[in-house]
Design an enzyme around this catalytic site. Sequence first.
Site, PDB file in Angstrom:
ATOM      1  N   GLY A   1       0.814  -1.215   0.000  1.00  0.00           N
ATOM      2  CA  GLY A   1       0.000   0.000   0.000  1.00  0.00           C
ATOM      3  C   GLY A   1       0.846   1.264   0.000  1.00  0.00           C
ATOM      4  O   GLY A   1       0.547   2.231  -0.705  1.00  0.00           O
ATOM      5  N   CYS A   2       1.917   1.233   0.761  1.00  0.00           N
ATOM      6  CA  CYS A   2       2.782   2.407   0.856  1.00  0.00           C
ATOM      7  C   CYS A   2       3.549   2.633  -0.445  1.00  0.00           C
ATOM      8  O   CYS A   2       3.794   3.769  -0.842  1.00  0.00           O
ATOM      9  CB  CYS A   2       3.724   2.266   2.039  1.00  0.00           C
ATOM     10  SG  CYS A   2       2.810   2.153   3.606  1.00  0.00           S
ATOM     11  N   THR A   3       3.899   1.564  -1.128  1.00  0.00           N
ATOM     12  CA  THR A   3       4.563   1.661  -2.417  1.00  0.00           C
ATOM     13  C   THR A   3       3.599   2.243  -3.455  1.00  0.00           C
ATOM     14  O   THR A   3       3.972   3.126  -4.237  1.00  0.00           O
ATOM     15  CB  THR A   3       5.086   0.274  -2.851  1.00  0.00           C
ATOM     16  OG1 THR A   3       6.048  -0.165  -1.887  1.00  0.00           O
ATOM     17  CG2 THR A   3       5.732   0.326  -4.224  1.00  0.00           C
TER      18      THR A   3
ATOM     19  N   ALA B   1       3.085   6.077  -2.580  1.00  0.00           N
ATOM     20  CA  ALA B   1       4.272   6.868  -2.921  1.00  0.00           C
ATOM     21  C   ALA B   1       4.422   6.983  -4.436  1.00  0.00           C
ATOM     22  O   ALA B   1       4.746   8.058  -4.955  1.00  0.00           O
ATOM     23  CB  ALA B   1       5.518   6.238  -2.299  1.00  0.00           C
TER      24      ALA B   1
END
Length: 157
Positions: free
Chosen positions: A46-48, A51
Site C-alpha cells: 500500500g505504501c509503495t 508513494a
Amino acid sequence: MTDRVSAVGLKVPDFALPGTGGEFRLSVHAGKPLLIYFYPKDNTPGCTTEAGQFRDLHGEFAKLGCAVFGVSRDSLKSHEGFKAKLNLPFDLLSDTDETACQLFDVIKMKKLYGRETLGVQRSTFLIDAAGILRREWRSVKADGHAGEVLAAVRALQ
C-alpha cells in the site's frame, strides 16, 4: 510535545524532522502550500502504491507550488532506499520518535492478523501558505488518494 494539530482552520505548530534531503522544518516552507502524508512502512504494498502515485503526480503538485513530503516511523536509511527504489522526487521524513505522528494524531490501534498493535494510520494533511491546516484525510486507501489530494490543492488556489 503538547501542541497538536487540533482542527482544520487552525495554524499547524512548527516542528522539525530529519529527512532524505536534510532537516525538514515546517516554518521554512511558509509562503507556499505544503502536503504531508503519513504512511505505515517503507516497501509495503500500500505504501509503495501511494508513494508511486504521489511521484507520478509530483509535476502537477509542483506546478501549483505545493511541496510534498512523506512521513513514517522508518529510519532515514530505510527512507533513502525506498526513495531511490521508487525514484521519488520528494523527500521522506523519518519520525522514529513519533514527534509528527503525535502532533498530527496518526498513531492508532490497528488490527493485523487478529492482533492489535499501535501503528500509523494512513493520513494526509494539506497546509496552506499561511501555515493553516486546510484539509485532512484520515484512514485513506492508498490507490487513487494522490489524485484526490491534487484536486484539493487545485481548489485551494
